[in-house]
Structure formats: C-alpha cells, structure tokens
Design an enzyme around this catalytic site. Structure first.
Site, PDB file in Angstrom:
ATOM      1  N   ASP A 300       4.098  19.160 -23.469  1.00  0.00           N
ATOM      2  CA  ASP A 300       2.713  18.753 -23.155  1.00  0.00           C
ATOM      3  C   ASP A 300       2.417  18.551 -21.680  1.00  0.00           C
ATOM      4  O   ASP A 300       1.537  17.765 -21.342  1.00  0.00           O
ATOM      5  CB  ASP A 300       2.364  17.441 -23.887  1.00  0.00           C
ATOM      6  CG  ASP A 300       2.339  17.594 -25.389  1.00  0.00           C
ATOM      7  OD1 ASP A 300       2.198  18.733 -25.849  1.00  0.00           O
ATOM      8  OD2 ASP A 300       2.478  16.579 -26.095  1.00  0.00           O
ATOM      9  N   ASP A 524       1.062   9.962 -33.635  1.00  0.00           N
ATOM     10  CA  ASP A 524       0.712  10.684 -32.408  1.00  0.00           C
ATOM     11  C   ASP A 524      -0.030   9.789 -31.424  1.00  0.00           C
ATOM     12  O   ASP A 524      -0.090  10.096 -30.232  1.00  0.00           O
ATOM     13  CB  ASP A 524      -0.194  11.873 -32.742  1.00  0.00           C
ATOM     14  CG  ASP A 524       0.524  12.929 -33.552  1.00  0.00           C
ATOM     15  OD1 ASP A 524       1.684  13.241 -33.251  1.00  0.00           O
ATOM     16  OD2 ASP A 524      -0.085  13.452 -34.507  1.00  0.00           O
TER      17      ASP A 524
END
Length: 585
Positions: A300, A524
């Site tokens: 990410d 998450d």
C-alpha cells in the site's frame, strides 16, 4: 504424466527440415516465400491443464525474421473450443477463428525475440492443437500433437504441491513448492475460538510486523524470534515457509488513514535503524537458516506515488509529500538490500491489485517505479524474488462469466461502469500480466507472483452461477461478476466478502502460491474514530454511512459496521468470511 506425439508426422516434418524436436515437444517452423521481405516465425502451443469441459494453454511466439513493432497471431480450431479468458494478449474469436494481438508492453519482437501469452478455454469432445498458425500473415506452424495435459481443473489443484528443491548452494525457485507453511498460533487460537473457526484455524497466514514493538513482542504477544522458534518446532524434518509482512514505512499508506503507521514522513533514519536492521539481524541468525522466510515488502505504499499525487483527481497532500521526499523508494530499497543479503530470505514486493493499477496510465508507470525502488539504496533486482498482489484486498481471483474481450450489442466490457476501461477483470490475469511487464523491464525471468486469496472468495447465496443478461453491457457484467463490492475502489471490511482459495503452491502459470497474507478476521480499520497508540487514524472508507470520494467513484463504502482499528480481531467479519467462503468450507 506421459507425453505423446505423432511419430510419423514428426519424422516427416523433420525430414523436410521444417521442425526442430527437443524432448517430448515438437515445434514447427515457418519461413517466408521466395521474394518476401524476410519474415519468419516459430510458435510453441502448449496445453498446461485440461479437464472434462475446459483447458488452459500457453503460447510462445518467436520471431525468426526481421524485427517487428507489433504482432498478430491467428489460428483456427478444428473443434468447438472457445477462448474464455486471456492474459498478455488481446484475444478475440469469431467462430473457430482466433486472433491474438500484442498488448502495449509486448509488441516489439527483435530477431530471435519471443513473447508468451496464455488463455483458458472451454471445449467438448476432442481438444486438438490447431493445425496452422500465422504471425502477421506468415504461416508458422503445421499441426502438432499436444503433450498429455493434467486432467485436474486449476480451481482444485493437487493437494500435494510439486517438489522443486533448491539448487546446491542457492535458493528454491519457488519457496512454497514442497514445503509446509507456518501456522501462526496467535491467529489460530482466535480463529478456533469462533463458531466454525476450527475449519480453517490450521491454515497458514502472514505474521504482520506493522510497528517496531511487533518485532520485539511483549508479555502478551509473540515477537519475531518467538514466531521463528515456533516455526522451527513446526518444521520437523521437511521444508517450512514463514510469511512475514514488513510494513512500517515513514508516512505509511499516504492515501488511507486507517493504515497510517507510527513513523512520520521524515523518519527514514528510524525506519532503517530501529525497524529494518533489527529484523535483518534476527533473520540472519544461523539458528533459522533452515527456514524459508518469505517477506512481503511494504504494501500500500509505492503505487500511491503514481495514482494519488498531484495531477490526479485522487491526489492527497500526504502522497505528494512522500513522493517529494523519496522515503518510500529509499525505504523499500534499503529493506530489499538488507533482507535480500540473507540466504534464506525471499523478498516479494507489493504490486497493488487490478482494481488499483489495472489501467494503462497506472500499470506501466507503477512497474517502472517498482524497478526504481528495487535498485535504490544500493539494492539490485536480484534482491527481488517476486511480487504479491491483492494483499488485504477483495478483488476476485478469476471472473468466469465475462472476459475483457467480450462485448454486448457492440459495446465492449471495458466500457461497463464496473470495469471502467480497466485492462483486467480479475487478479490472476493482472498478476500474470504484471509479471510479464516486470520481466520485460529486467527482473529475473523466473520471477514469481503471490496472490492473497484470504478474502476474495465471494461465495454464498449471492454468487452468480451464470453470465448476466445481455440487455446492456452493465447488466451483463453486474449480473455475472463474483466480486459484489459496490465499487472496485472499496477496500475496508467489505460486506458480503468470503474466504477465497485455500493457500496452495504453484496453482497457475507464473504464480508461486495463493496465500492468506492478510489473516481473516483482522479488521481493515475502525468504523469510527478510536484513540490508539499505534498511529492508526480514522478513514471514512471504513464508515458504512460514508458516501465516498474520487477514489471509489463517490459510492457508498460497503464497509461492515462496528469495526475495531486495523489489525484487531473483528468477529463479525470473520463469521461473514466463513459464511461466504468459496470454495465453500
């Protein structure tokens, strides 16, 4: 498996000088007719997998004539074979005639140069290899008999992976082949405590080193050494892979507040000395030399420098800062160099997912950036064993009810609202294409890919069993797609998601393994702001009432309610993943 071919045909063609024969594969050559410019070609068509109703094939095109800047390969089937999905080429079919054209990154073929593409297809009856191939109009191949393919569909691979031992003094080509994979006892205990959780609590998952304290551990959590010691116990006399997620860059994940980290944008010094160096010192301990240690390096982050910076509608100020100071590139290069110097460490760099990087203006620039990072801080491309896609994401492994080459009433699937001009429809095709691009840029030809399948199963009662209605391209795609997210850009605690393919080695061409790098059941991000000492902020994409932003087409977030901060146990999500698992538990 035994391999067969027509001895009489091979002997005849060899006598005419039109083939070369090596091992069990016959390759037929084509040359130009007298007076032609000097084209020439060779095509190797190989059936890699075959079952009762379908098959997979790899095609390698070699240019034996003058250089070409673009290529088109044509063939026809004698039976009812239909191409259903392809990668590394744009494939269309009309009746029995098939046309494969190069994509943007593999059109140039020097003299002696070759490129490969693959596809899946359906058939009934016989599945003969095509009799003739034409490259840019020049006949390349006469008929060849196929090698005897496997008979198991790729969705249900053998339970025992092939064994490929490492060469003397070197690393295994695929570290997962012939090896068990470490089961994290901390995750396993949480999973087993859930109703139905014992069905999967014995599966291997990644160990996340997402802050400095995670390396050392505490009185209530295992540190890196404790995990490696437990791995030695689990190993026994065979091979064992330990999966680590190295995830603590300065200014981490600049576009998503839920996964921000403890280090500020300028703290590259602390990243090196307080985080990477201690990890490297532990992994280099000779005590652990018998383990195969897979590191997933900094998810990410790098792709954000392409997609979420000034000039893009999805830009964020934090990503502009990280692009300007170069600390993502510096940090990844430093980590690869330090960890890659350890003989039993296999580095896999994060390469996003198809719903992030599958568009032309993201795909190539991201691959170039991966190369830049892999050669930063004195690192070299040899420190990269492979790449991982879909880490902690939800993109479907393989969409079976539509392909990127389909059209409805003359409108391409790429024009549907869901696909939105993306080049890929799923993670398998994206991973294989990204691999080809990276090899083209200079990475090793043996580069392996990992696909995180921990949460992309999309099973349950909502899973489509047939293509959508052909009323429009949108009804066709939306009615048939497995991925039931509201938008491809949604990434936080997705409602309706399910466990995907179980971890397994060598499941498809170019893929080292399907893995559960994200432990199912770990959140998450929080649904609302929750104070914490891990540097993790509140991202509205984790709020089920959020109506979206440019990165998800201003759509609802699709997130589950009442979620804790990222990495903490989220029972409701775990139960949803069990319920919607595909293959079903």
């Amino acid at each position: 498996m035994s391999r067969t071919r027509s001895t009489s045909r091979t002997a005849l063609l060899a006598a005419l000088g039109l083939i070369t024969a090596t091992g069990a594969t016959a390759t037929v050559l084509g040359t130009a007719t007298a007076g032609a410019a000097a084209p020439g070609c060779r095509v190797d068509y190989r059936i890699t997998n075959q079952w009762s109703t379908g098959f997979g094939a790899d095609v390698t095109v070699t240019n034996t004539g003058d250089p070409v800047a673009a290529w088109t390969l044509e063939w026809s089937y004698a039976g009812n074979q239909q191409v259903t999905q392809g990668w590394n080429a744009t494939i269309t079919q009309s009746g029995t005639a098939v046309t494969a054209k190069n994509v943007s990154y593999n059109g140039t073929l020097a003299t002696g140069g070759s490129t490969s593409f693959g596809f899946n297809g359906s058939y009934s009856g016989t599945n003969a290899v095509p009799a003739t191939f034409k490259l840019n109009g020049v006949v390349c191949n006469g008929a060849t008999e196929p090698t005897q393919p496997p008979t198991t569909p790729p969705t249900t691979p053998p339970t025992t992976p092939p064994t490929t031992p490492p060469p003397a003094g070197g690393k295994a080509d695929n570290p997962y082949a012939g090896a068990k994979v470490y089961v994290n006892p901390e995750w396993a205990a949480k999973a087993a405590a859930e109703p139905g959780g014992t069905k999967i609590s014995g599966q291997p998952t990644g160990v996340w080193l997402d802050r400095i304290a995670a390396v050392n551990g505490s009185a209530t959590s295992m540190g890196l050494r404790a995990h490696l010691d437990e791995a030695l116990r689990q190993k026994g006399t065979g091979e064992l892979v330990v999966q680590l997620v190295v995830y603590n860059l300065p200014g981490r994940d600049c576009a998503a507040l839920a996964s921000n980290g403890e280090l500020g944008p300028t703290e590259i010094g602390r990243y090196k000395t307080d985080y990477i160096d201690p990890i490297a010192a532990i992994l280099a301990d000779s005590k652990y030399a018998g383990l195969r240690i897979v590191t997933t390096v900094e998810i990410d982050s790098l792709p954000n420098l392409v997609t979420n910076v000034s000039g893009r509608p999805t830009a964020t100020p934090n990503c502009d800062v990280m692009k300007a100071n170069g600390n993502y590139v510096t940090g990844v290069g430093y980590a690869l160099k330090k960890l890659g110097a350890i003989g039993n460490v296999y580095n896999y760099v994060d390469a996003g997912h198809h719903g992030w990087l599958g568009w032309d203006d993201n795909f190539g620039p991201s691959a170039e950036l991966f190369k830049q990072a892999a050669t930063a801080e004195g690192s070299t491309l040899s420190n990269v064993h492979g790449f991982i896609v879909n880490t902690a994401n939800y993109s479907a492994l393989k969409e079976n009810h539509f392909t990127i080459n389909d059209s409805v009433n003359g409108v391409s699937v790429r024009q549907s609202k869901w696909v939105d001009w993306n080049r890929y429809t799923d993670e398998l095709s994206y991973a294989q294409a990204m691999r080809a691009k990276l090899v083209q840029l200079g990475f090793d030809s043996g580069l392996g890919m990992l696909i995180d399948t921990s949460r992309n199963g999309w099973g349950g009662t909502a899973r489509p069993t047939a293509p959508g209605a052909t009323t429009s391209v949108d009804t066709y795609v939306n009615g048939g797609r497995y991925d039931r997210r509201i938008h491809l850009g949604n990434w936080c605690n997705q409602s309706g998601a399910g466990l995907g393919e179980r971890p397994q080695a060598a499941p498809a061409t170019g893929i080292d393994a399907y893995v559960w790098m994200k432990p199912p059941g770990e959140s998450d991000g929080a649904s609302k702001e929750i104070p914490n000492n891990e540097g993790k902020g509140f991202d509205r994409m984790c709020d089920p009432t959020y109506t979206g932003n440019a990165r998800n087409g201003n759509s609802m977030s699709g997130a589950l309610p009442d979620a804790p901060i990222s990495g903490q146990w989220f029972s409701a999500q775990f139960q949803e993943l069990l319920k919607n698992a595909h293959p079903a538990l």
